[in-house]
Motif scaffolding. Structure first.
Motif, PDB file in Angstrom:
ATOM      1  N   GLY A  55       0.771  -1.235   0.000  1.00  0.00           N
ATOM      2  CA  GLY A  55       0.000   0.000   0.000  1.00  0.00           C
ATOM      3  C   GLY A  55       0.797   1.277   0.000  1.00  0.00           C
ATOM      4  O   GLY A  55       0.220   2.375  -0.022  1.00  0.00           O
ATOM      5  N   ALA A  56       2.138   1.179  -0.001  1.00  0.00           N
ATOM      6  CA  ALA A  56       2.967   2.377   0.165  1.00  0.00           C
ATOM      7  C   ALA A  56       2.823   3.363  -0.991  1.00  0.00           C
ATOM      8  O   ALA A  56       2.647   4.566  -0.786  1.00  0.00           O
ATOM      9  CB  ALA A  56       4.427   1.977   0.344  1.00  0.00           C
ATOM     10  N   ASP A  57       2.900   2.882  -2.229  1.00  0.00           N
ATOM     11  CA  ASP A  57       2.855   3.801  -3.370  1.00  0.00           C
ATOM     12  C   ASP A  57       1.518   4.533  -3.440  1.00  0.00           C
ATOM     13  O   ASP A  57       1.474   5.736  -3.724  1.00  0.00           O
ATOM     14  CB  ASP A  57       3.105   3.037  -4.674  1.00  0.00           C
ATOM     15  N   ARG A  58       0.446   3.828  -3.173  1.00  0.00           N
ATOM     16  CA  ARG A  58      -0.858   4.477  -3.194  1.00  0.00           C
ATOM     17  C   ARG A  58      -0.947   5.540  -2.102  1.00  0.00           C
ATOM     18  O   ARG A  58      -1.476   6.640  -2.333  1.00  0.00           O
ATOM     19  CB  ARG A  58      -1.961   3.445  -3.012  1.00  0.00           C
ATOM     20  N   ALA A  59      -0.428   5.236  -0.896  1.00  0.00           N
ATOM     21  CA  ALA A  59      -0.464   6.203   0.195  1.00  0.00           C
ATOM     22  C   ALA A  59       0.351   7.448  -0.144  1.00  0.00           C
ATOM     23  O   ALA A  59      -0.045   8.573   0.160  1.00  0.00           O
ATOM     24  CB  ALA A  59       0.056   5.571   1.483  1.00  0.00           C
ATOM     25  N   ILE A  60       1.495   7.247  -0.796  1.00  0.00           N
ATOM     26  CA  ILE A  60       2.318   8.383  -1.205  1.00  0.00           C
ATOM     27  C   ILE A  60       1.547   9.250  -2.201  1.00  0.00           C
ATOM     28  O   ILE A  60       1.505  10.484  -2.080  1.00  0.00           O
ATOM     29  CB  ILE A  60       3.643   7.888  -1.821  1.00  0.00           C
ATOM     30  N   GLU A  61       0.924   8.626  -3.196  1.00  0.00           N
ATOM     31  CA  GLU A  61       0.147   9.380  -4.187  1.00  0.00           C
ATOM     32  C   GLU A  61      -0.997  10.151  -3.524  1.00  0.00           C
ATOM     33  O   GLU A  61      -1.285  11.301  -3.902  1.00  0.00           O
ATOM     34  CB  GLU A  61      -0.415   8.407  -5.233  1.00  0.00           C
ATOM     35  N   GLU A  62      -1.636   9.529  -2.538  1.00  0.00           N
ATOM     36  CA  GLU A  62      -2.746  10.191  -1.851  1.00  0.00           C
ATOM     37  C   GLU A  62      -2.281  11.430  -1.092  1.00  0.00           C
ATOM     38  O   GLU A  62      -2.962  12.464  -1.096  1.00  0.00           O
ATOM     39  CB  GLU A  62      -3.420   9.211  -0.896  1.00  0.00           C
ATOM     40  N   GLN A  63      -1.110  11.337  -0.456  1.00  0.00           N
ATOM     41  CA  GLN A  63      -0.617  12.499   0.287  1.00  0.00           C
ATOM     42  C   GLN A  63      -0.192  13.624  -0.658  1.00  0.00           C
ATOM     43  O   GLN A  63      -0.419  14.807  -0.380  1.00  0.00           O
ATOM     44  CB  GLN A  63       0.547  12.093   1.202  1.00  0.00           C
ATOM     45  N   ILE A  64       0.420  13.271  -1.771  1.00  0.00           N
ATOM     46  CA  ILE A  64       0.786  14.294  -2.762  1.00  0.00           C
ATOM     47  C   ILE A  64      -0.469  15.003  -3.260  1.00  0.00           C
ATOM     48  O   ILE A  64      -0.525  16.240  -3.330  1.00  0.00           O
ATOM     49  CB  ILE A  64       1.568  13.657  -3.929  1.00  0.00           C
ATOM     50  N   ALA A  65      -1.483  14.234  -3.588  1.00  0.00           N
ATOM     51  CA  ALA A  65      -2.721  14.833  -4.092  1.00  0.00           C
ATOM     52  C   ALA A  65      -3.372  15.705  -3.032  1.00  0.00           C
ATOM     53  O   ALA A  65      -3.888  16.796  -3.342  1.00  0.00           O
ATOM     54  CB  ALA A  65      -3.683  13.730  -4.538  1.00  0.00           C
ATOM     55  N   TYR A  66      -3.345  15.253  -1.796  1.00  0.00           N
ATOM     56  CA  TYR A  66      -3.999  16.002  -0.723  1.00  0.00           C
ATOM     57  C   TYR A  66      -3.308  17.341  -0.478  1.00  0.00           C
ATOM     58  O   TYR A  66      -3.950  18.392  -0.465  1.00  0.00           O
ATOM     59  CB  TYR A  66      -4.004  15.169   0.559  1.00  0.00           C
ATOM     60  N   PHE A  67      -1.993  17.316  -0.282  1.00  0.00           N
ATOM     61  CA  PHE A  67      -1.290  18.558   0.047  1.00  0.00           C
ATOM     62  C   PHE A  67      -1.231  19.510  -1.145  1.00  0.00           C
ATOM     63  O   PHE A  67      -1.383  20.728  -0.969  1.00  0.00           O
ATOM     64  CB  PHE A  67       0.125  18.246   0.563  1.00  0.00           C
ATOM     65  N   THR A  68      -1.007  18.998  -2.343  1.00  0.00           N
ATOM     66  CA  THR A  68      -0.989  19.899  -3.496  1.00  0.00           C
ATOM     67  C   THR A  68      -2.376  20.479  -3.744  1.00  0.00           C
ATOM     68  O   THR A  68      -2.508  21.625  -4.189  1.00  0.00           O
ATOM     69  CB  THR A  68      -0.479  19.182  -4.761  1.00  0.00           C
ATOM     70  N   GLY A  69      -3.415  19.712  -3.418  1.00  0.00           N
ATOM     71  CA  GLY A  69      -4.778  20.239  -3.524  1.00  0.00           C
ATOM     72  C   GLY A  69      -5.026  21.398  -2.581  1.00  0.00           C
ATOM     73  O   GLY A  69      -5.852  22.278  -2.865  1.00  0.00           O
TER      74      GLY A  69
END
Length: 258
Positions: A55-69
């Motif tokens: 699940g690591a790559d998905r979690a990383i993508e989610e955090q990038i999307a959240y903070f950049t949003g």
């Protein structure tokens, strides 16, 4: 010291159970990630993660999307014992940049027995107002060569909103600020954070760093803390080891900019 037990308690209290480090910031728990959201000048980032390889790559993508949003650059604070083992490599592949690693060092206050010895003509002064904070920031900028605006804002906000959770102190030789540091407390917490300790070059080697550690440790003990903790640079680690602190793991900032 039982290193494994203390590290587990540190993770539980200071990371999984993290509290906002400034007025207006908030802590969020999103699955296996704990993150802080603050203003543009505050600290935004991932405090803790409990990830596996699946699940690591998905979690990383989610955090990038959240903070950049939110329009925020952010930091993923990665500790050496965090999983999966290749999490740092995954962060780099996702666009993060690694800064210099530091060492998480912890000391049990009751075992440290530090003495606060100052050179002749030097005194420690608590920074309780804008003028005092200005002296702390002046030392910070001279020692670390970085802009102290964020530190100034952070200290002034904490002193105004919750002065019992932060102590900023400056060493004065006459009227000249020659060293400074701060202590951050979590009410009811076991760990007190020693941050930003620095001495201007011409005053190094005279015991000021040790005196600042001793002074802040005594304050932490008075607040009921059992341990002090430091994210130690390569320069400060040998000094802290001599003072009785133990290296428990590493911590590396991984920075993501939009």
């Amino acid at each position: 010291m039982d290193h494994a037990a203390v590290l587990a308690r540190y993770d539980l209290e200071m990371r999984q159970g993290a509290r906002p480090d400034a007025p207006g910031a908030r802590i969020e728990r999103a699955g296996a990630v704990v993150r802080q959201i603050a203003g543009e000048r505050g600290w935004n980032g991932v405090v803790w993660s409990g990830l596996d390889a699946a699940g690591a790559d998905r979690a990383i993508e989610e955090q990038i999307a959240y903070f950049t949003g939110l329009g925020r650059d952010f930091e993923w604070k990665l500790y050496g014992h965090d999983g999966p083992e290749d999490l740092g490599e995954r962060l780099i592949a996702a666009g993060f940049r690694a800064e210099e690693p530091e060492t998480l060092m912890v000391g049990e206050i009751a075992e440290l027995g530090l003495e606060e010895r100052l050179p002749d003509g030097v005194r420690l002064v608590r920074a309780a107002d804008a003028a005092g904070v200005g002296l702390v920031v002046a030392v910070h900028e001279r020692v670390f060569g970085t802009d102290g605006t964020a530190l100034r804002d952070h200290l002034l906000a904490r002193l105004a909103a919750d002065p019992g959770t932060v102590l900023a102190v400056v060493a004065l030789a006459g009227d000249e600020p020659v060293a400074s540091a701060r202590l951050e407390l979590v009410p009811g917490g076991d760990f007190a954070g020693l941050w930003g300790g620095g001495t201007v070059e011409q005053w190094r080697g005279r015991g000021l760093y040790r005196a600042l550690v001793a002074h802040r440790t005594r304050v932490a003990a008075a607040h009921g803390c059992r341990h002090v903790q430091v994210d130690a640079s390569a320069m400060s680690r040998p000094v802290l080891k001599r003072l009785g602190l133990h290296a428990l793991t590493t911590t590396t900032p991984y920075l993501y900019k939009r």
